[in-house]
Scaffold this motif. Structure first.
Motif, PDB file in Angstrom:
ATOM      1  N   CYS A  21       0.858  -1.026  -0.413  1.00 43.36           N
ATOM      2  CA  CYS A  21      -0.064  -0.410  -0.032  1.00 43.36           C
ATOM      3  C   CYS A  21       0.644   1.133  -0.348  1.00 43.36           C
ATOM      4  O   CYS A  21       1.706   1.339   0.921  1.00 43.36           O
ATOM      5  CB  CYS A  21      -1.406   0.095   1.513  1.00 43.36           C
ATOM      6  SG  CYS A  21      -1.613   1.698   1.504  1.00 43.36           S
ATOM      7  N   THR A  22       0.630   2.234  -0.861  1.00 44.14           N
ATOM      8  CA  THR A  22       1.611   3.560  -1.366  1.00 44.14           C
ATOM      9  C   THR A  22       0.572   4.212  -0.155  1.00 44.14           C
ATOM     10  O   THR A  22       0.815   5.966  -0.404  1.00 44.14           O
ATOM     11  CB  THR A  22       1.955   3.759  -2.705  1.00 44.14           C
ATOM     12  OG1 THR A  22       0.467   4.125  -3.065  1.00 44.14           O
ATOM     13  CG2 THR A  22       2.644   3.158  -3.094  1.00 44.14           C
ATOM     14  N   CYS A  24      -2.319   5.751  -1.915  1.00 40.98           N
ATOM     15  CA  CYS A  24      -2.300   6.458  -2.668  1.00 40.98           C
ATOM     16  C   CYS A  24      -4.188   6.602  -2.592  1.00 40.98           C
ATOM     17  O   CYS A  24      -4.430   7.985  -3.167  1.00 40.98           O
ATOM     18  CB  CYS A  24      -2.637   6.166  -4.233  1.00 40.98           C
ATOM     19  SG  CYS A  24      -3.682   4.921  -4.560  1.00 40.98           S
ATOM     20  N   GLU A  25      -5.248   5.920  -1.345  1.00 33.98           N
ATOM     21  CA  GLU A  25      -6.192   6.145  -1.084  1.00 33.98           C
ATOM     22  C   GLU A  25      -7.163   5.808  -2.817  1.00 33.98           C
ATOM     23  O   GLU A  25      -8.204   6.260  -3.321  1.00 33.98           O
ATOM     24  CB  GLU A  25      -6.828   8.078  -0.899  1.00 33.98           C
ATOM     25  CG  GLU A  25      -5.823   8.350   0.222  1.00 33.98           C
ATOM     26  CD  GLU A  25      -6.680   8.928   1.338  1.00 33.98           C
ATOM     27  OE1 GLU A  25      -8.170   9.044   1.301  1.00 33.98           O
ATOM     28  OE2 GLU A  25      -5.988   9.849   2.662  1.00 33.98           O
ATOM     29  N   CYS A  27      -8.904   2.952  -3.382  1.00 31.46           N
ATOM     30  CA  CYS A  27      -9.671   2.964  -3.500  1.00 31.46           C
ATOM     31  C   CYS A  27     -10.743   3.463  -2.718  1.00 31.46           C
ATOM     32  O   CYS A  27     -11.226   3.150  -3.139  1.00 31.46           O
ATOM     33  CB  CYS A  27      -8.855   1.862  -2.267  1.00 31.46           C
ATOM     34  SG  CYS A  27      -8.173   2.794  -0.647  1.00 31.46           S
ATOM     35  N   CYS A 189      -6.898  -0.487  -6.794  1.00 30.36           N
ATOM     36  CA  CYS A 189      -5.743  -0.811  -6.129  1.00 30.36           C
ATOM     37  C   CYS A 189      -4.553  -1.094  -7.235  1.00 30.36           C
ATOM     38  O   CYS A 189      -4.543  -2.220  -7.349  1.00 30.36           O
ATOM     39  CB  CYS A 189      -5.898  -1.515  -4.704  1.00 30.36           C
ATOM     40  SG  CYS A 189      -4.305  -1.532  -4.337  1.00 30.36           S
TER      41      CYS A 189
HETATM   42  S1  SF4 Z   1      -6.026   1.868  -3.584  1.00 29.82           S
HETATM   43 FE1  SF4 Z   1      -5.974   1.840  -1.365  1.00 29.82          FE
HETATM   44  S2  SF4 Z   1      -4.680  -0.101  -0.633  1.00 29.82           S
HETATM   45 FE2  SF4 Z   1      -4.098   0.609  -2.749  1.00 29.82          FE
HETATM   46  S3  SF4 Z   1      -2.078   1.168  -2.485  1.00 29.82           S
HETATM   47 FE3  SF4 Z   1      -3.640   2.527  -3.429  1.00 29.82          FE
HETATM   48  S4  SF4 Z   1      -4.511   3.527  -0.503  1.00 29.82           S
HETATM   49 FE4  SF4 Z   1      -3.564   1.716  -0.421  1.00 29.82          FE
END
Ligand code: SF4
Lengths: 235, 172
Positions: A21-22, A24-25, A27, A189
């Protein structure tokens, strides 16, 4: 919080690899769009009335300049022994035989006991009827209710997609398998940090990953038996 | 005192009549006027009629959530030539001429506030007859809502057939 009865139904679970998990939000955005989650605006947000089915928690480790940031996506943990369920006076939240913690909107009377009793604070209350600025209401997902004022809501593991996946498997006369059901967050994701599947099926990816030595559950010692499994960062 | 009693009785009787009228209106089957007076009996049951099956027109009932109402090109498939002298068929032809779909009034539907996500497909696949939920439509001259789709009514059938009564089956 009933005793888990043996069932041949799938038991839905999620695995999140924190190493990937980076923060990035993506999700979070995907979830809002998929599930008609309302945005409340700055004023209401300042009063703590935001609605979030999934959030990214940030943890900072070390002193500047040697800082490490850790991210942890947190959504409803679909606890097998969910503390929110026994406190609901009208059975609006209950456990399904597929291991989901369900929320029935038109049964909810808005006491908010469940949110008070949730150790993960993943439940959001609709303090008012939300307005989607036109033309955003045209992007509502028709497979999901638009919640009205006075009801509690939270992550459903994208139950609409679960039902669609199960219907497809039934059509093809087989059991559900990996790939039939992909919640919006998992699908979106970019680093593939999340996995979703039937943990009762030992061949599924979530069942295998849940046996990893890195596997932990959030606030496990509370005895809530969460259905979301986190894989801690490796060394 | 006597006058008070009289007024009390009058008001009481008025309320009773109003309740009775409201009850009678509510228990009346809903039969909205349609843009074209389509006759189910004529198409399905009439001995010298075309004797269509339900899924001839509602062709997605076994394939999707919605049974669907046909496009008028389906109607015109026959009515280009059949019964062109009937005023209702002439209305239909006019719609086709304008390339416009009639605004049919829904007879069976769930209140949006009920948050019900019903799908025809699994019900048709489970061999539930259309008439079990929609009443004796093949005999109806004018479509009307004969069966009240309340939650208790759904649950009763689900219980009898031993299928899931989990809330998430319908509500989500
Ligand atoms: S989409 Fe959500 S779970 Fe995947 S890297 Fe971004 S913040 Fe992390």
């Amino acid at each position: 919080m009933s005793e888990t009865t043996p069932t041949n139904k799938p038991q839905w679970a999620m695995v999140i690899d924190l190493d990937r998990c980076t923060g990035c939000e993506a999700c979070v955005v995907a979830c809002n769009v998929e599930n008609n989650v309302a945005t409340v605006g700055a004023e209401e947000a300042a009063k703590g009335r935001t609605i979030n089915w999934i959030r990214i928690e940030r943890y900072f480790e070390g002193e500047y300049p040697d800082v490490r940031v850790k991210f942890r996506p947190v959504m409803c943990q679909h606890c097998e022994e969910a503390p929110c369920e026994p406190v609901c006076p009208v059975y609006a939240t209950y456990h399904t035989d597929e291991g989901l913690n369900a929320q029935v909107y038109n049964r909810c009377v808005g006491t908010r006991y469940c949110a008070n009793n949730c150790p993960y604070t993943v439940r959001s209350f609709n303090f008012f009827d939300h307005v989607w600025d036109a033309p955003l209401q045209k992007a509502w997902n028709p497979e999901v209710s638009v919640r009205s004022r006075g009801v509690m809501e939270k992550c459903t593991f994208c139950v609409q997609r679960i039902k669609a996946g199960e219907a497809k498997a039934k059509d093809e006369n087989r059991d559900v398998k990996d790939g039939d059901v992909t919640p919006a967050c998992v699908q979106t994701c970019p680093t593939k940090a999340m996995y979703f599947g039937n943990i009762a099926d030992p061949t599924s990816e979530v069942a295998k990953l849940s046996k990893s030595s890195r596997a932990t559950k959030l606030l496990e010692d509370l005895g809530t038996k969460p259905k979301v499994i986190y894989l801690n960062e490796g060394e | 005192m006597k006058r008070g009693l009289k007024i009390f009785l009058l008001v009481g009787v008025a309320i009773l009549i109003a309740v009775w009228l409201a009850w009678r209106a509510a228990s009346q089957p809903v039969a909205p006027d349609q843009p074209i007076a389509y006759n189910h009996w004529q198409h399905i049951s009439k001995p010298d009629g075309p004797q269509l099956d339900c899924d001839f027109c509602h062709e997605y009932a076994d394939k999707s959530a919605h049974a669907t109402i046909p496009n008028i090109t389906t109607c015109m498939g026959c009515h280009e030539a059949v019964k062109t002298d009937s005023p209702e068929v002439q209305k239909l032809a006019a719609y086709a001429q304008r390339q416009e779909q009639p605004k049919w009034v829904r007879v069976y539907f769930f209140d949006p506030e009920a948050d019900v996500f019903f799908s025809h497909k699994p019900h048709v696949k489970a061999n539930i007859a259309c008439t079990d939920c929609h009443g004796n439509v093949p005999q109806l001259q004018k479509m009307r809502r004969e069966v009240k789709h309340t939650m208790g009514w759904c649950i009763e059938c689900h219980r009898q057939r031993k299928v899931s009564i989990d809330c998430y089956v319908c509500h989500r």
